[in-house]
Enzyme design. Sequence first.
Site, mmCIF file in Angstrom:
data_model
loop_
_atom_site.group_PDB
_atom_site.id
_atom_site.type_symbol
_atom_site.label_atom_id
_atom_site.label_comp_id
_atom_site.label_asym_id
_atom_site.label_seq_id
_atom_site.Cartn_x
_atom_site.Cartn_y
_atom_site.Cartn_z
ATOM 1 N N SER A 39 131.718 -2.797 104.326
ATOM 2 C CA SER A 39 131.547 -2.516 102.827
ATOM 3 C C SER A 39 133.298 -2.138 102.612
ATOM 4 O O SER A 39 133.970 -2.409 101.476
ATOM 5 C CB SER A 39 130.758 -2.329 102.258
ATOM 6 N N HIS A 43 132.409 4.456 98.150
ATOM 7 C CA HIS A 43 133.675 3.576 98.592
ATOM 8 C C HIS A 43 134.729 3.973 97.136
ATOM 9 O O HIS A 43 134.494 4.788 96.414
ATOM 10 C CB HIS A 43 133.068 2.252 97.801
ATOM 11 N N ASP A 58 130.180 6.330 93.532
ATOM 12 C CA ASP A 58 128.694 6.424 94.627
ATOM 13 C C ASP A 58 128.958 7.084 95.294
ATOM 14 O O ASP A 58 128.347 7.568 97.023
ATOM 15 C CB ASP A 58 128.364 5.740 95.868
#
Length: 798
Positions: free
Chosen positions: A94, A273, A270
């Site tokens: 991600s 990231h 979060d």
Amino acid sequence: MAALAYTGGKREINYYFSVRSAKALALGAVLLLTACHAASRRYRGGDTCEYLLSSGRFLGEKVWQPHSCMMHKYKNSEAKNCLIDKHIVFIGDSRIRQLFYSFIKLINPQVKEEGNKHGNIPFEDKSASIKVDFLWYPEVNGSMRQRIKSWTEGSVAKPHIIVAGAATWSIKIHNGSNEALTQYKINITSIAPLLEKLAKSSDVYWVLQDPVYEDMLSESRKMITNEKIDAYNEAAVRILNSSSRNSKAKVKVFSVSKLIAQETIMKSADGLHLPESSRDTNAMILMNVYCNKIMKPIDGSCCQPQPPLTLIQKLAFCFFTLSIIGYLIINLIHRNNYRKNKSCTDLESGEEKKPAISTPNVSTLEMLLHSFCKLGLIMTYFYLCDRANLFMKENKFYTHSSFFIPIVYILVLGVFYTENTKETKVLNREQTDEWKGWMQLVILIYHISGASTFLPVYMHIRVLVAAYLFQTGYGHFSYFWIKGDFGVYRVCQVLFRLNFLVVVLCIVMDRPYQFYYFVPLVTVWFMIIYATLAIWPQIVQKKANGNCLWHFGLLLKLICLLTCIYFLSYSQGAFEKIFSFWPLSKCFELNGNVYEWWFRWKLDRYVVFYGMLFAFIYLALQKHQMISEGKGDPLFSNRVSNVLLFISIVSFLTYSIWASSCKNKTECNELHPSVSVVQILAFILIRNIPGYVRSVYSSFFAWFGKISLELFICQYHIWLAADTKGILVLIPGYPMFNVLVSTFIFVCVAHEISQITNDLAQIVVPKDNSTLLKRLLCIAGFFSGLLLFSAMQDQSRH
């Protein structure tokens, strides 16, 4: 007593630290710094790509500064031109997906982060035939290995750029176990040879894992610790480096993202990231690594190879080398002759023999070679600073303190060196030198601090540039009006002093004449002033004193000049046609057109005319004894002086308030040509109406004023960097000390070039008309050859 101590202190400083000793110190500093940087490049390597990918720091909160080089901010059009017909692949988890989105937004800012988060995401820009794919492989495992292996086989087209990286998913699903780390090492060991094989024909980047903000991680991610991430990164670096040690192709480790994340991860949503600004910085770094060597942006020195020498540069190098050799030979011959003819006592007569006197021709030749010898060494320093990859360069970063604190500092120094003027006329030589000096210092601070991004400062600096042009109009008009000297010698002297340094720099630094825009500007305005006053009928003060009607004739000439200026300023097509004719186009084109020249000329189109008109009015008032210029006397009667002084102060402040409230640069630039004269005239009246103010000047500012032109031109390459886009770094890691050292060397060089120009002006532009004509023919031949070689260069480039 205080005044005596003050004067004595200055004399003591000047006694122990002369200009000559300052230049010797500057030369020693240049030699030492050159040796240190050359040794550092040899020891640490000169690859700025390595620095871009691995080191840097933040300037402020959002501006990333790579170590030793400058990063270009790519626009969408530039990114498309660079990546045309390219295929780029991002493969990983991600975090790589986020980098993928930031990267494609450089190509198309309208892209939205949509689609399956745990799946492949394609992107294509059909206008430029660019394909960018994100491939979802969150773990370094057999699946990722199989995909990478498929690119190494001949049947599948290889991507031009591959950006890979993963680790946090493995830590998460295996709960941070040591077995998972062991398996990661095995998997990356099996992938490394495949990446190296791809690196032979593609650019391959392995992105190290960014740190996390552990306090913000959700419960399902608590096992992802910075300690684990460091272990995975260490394993990846060790394996990739050891695998590529014996290989020419190298997988580039993208480790700079870690440094960026250390400063910004606290702003993460979060804890895992990166915030969007940090991802955008990483994407811009990737773009610079790949595109700088293709696009060659001036302000993107990272990853750019040193440009090859052009034919004209090679010829210049040979010329300066021969000048140095010639000077050394002549100097050696003169020393031997001096020893032979040294004063000695004749044994028979007891008289002293005197050495033979050198002939004037030899003396002139020696001075010429000596000047070119010094100039050659100085040009070598210019080239090393801004064309070779020897010294470091950094981007500018504006803060209010970086501009205003140095302004206060030089103001204090200027006041400290206050002295009485030799004459008390309005705008006397000492006062105009002072005016040029403090304006030039402010402009230098403006450039190095990057203050052009702050509109109020930009508008005030525009007034300073206009004030230089105002002095051009005032000074040249006054000379021609009073002296009536329209001879070729005067014209050639002015043109040589204005243009000599710029012509040399155009040759050595491979830059067009228009690049140094201020010199073409003052040169053209000088020729316009000369033409206005020299064409029939020639009206000068001596003629006008005999018949007042000649004053109206001169005013009619000025009105015609104003009409021409007004017409050209509103007829861009006509202006561009005039300056697009060859060979004028070679002088005034920049990037293939004359738009930049038109913009620069239009921005201050009226101020030279205002300077001429002011000179005419002032000299008329002076002739009719309507002003008092005695020492300590106000310029007018007390009542008139007070009224004018009040109006001037109000006008000065009103303009500053208006400039400080500017919101749109384009709109303010439209008004600037008409209103800038308000603050200029206000300053002149404030500076000259009170007698006690007119009777003193700052010798500190005046000293810099005498070399203001050299300072303005030299800053392009040996104080700033990348053609003024960045800052030269001689001493990395110590910004303030670096500025002090580079400024000291820069000022010494500018002063020396000023002296060289003055020496050469006496030789190249003699007073004898027949000799001058021969020199002009030689100069015409030189420029004809230069145009020929320039045309040959242009053909070879295309």
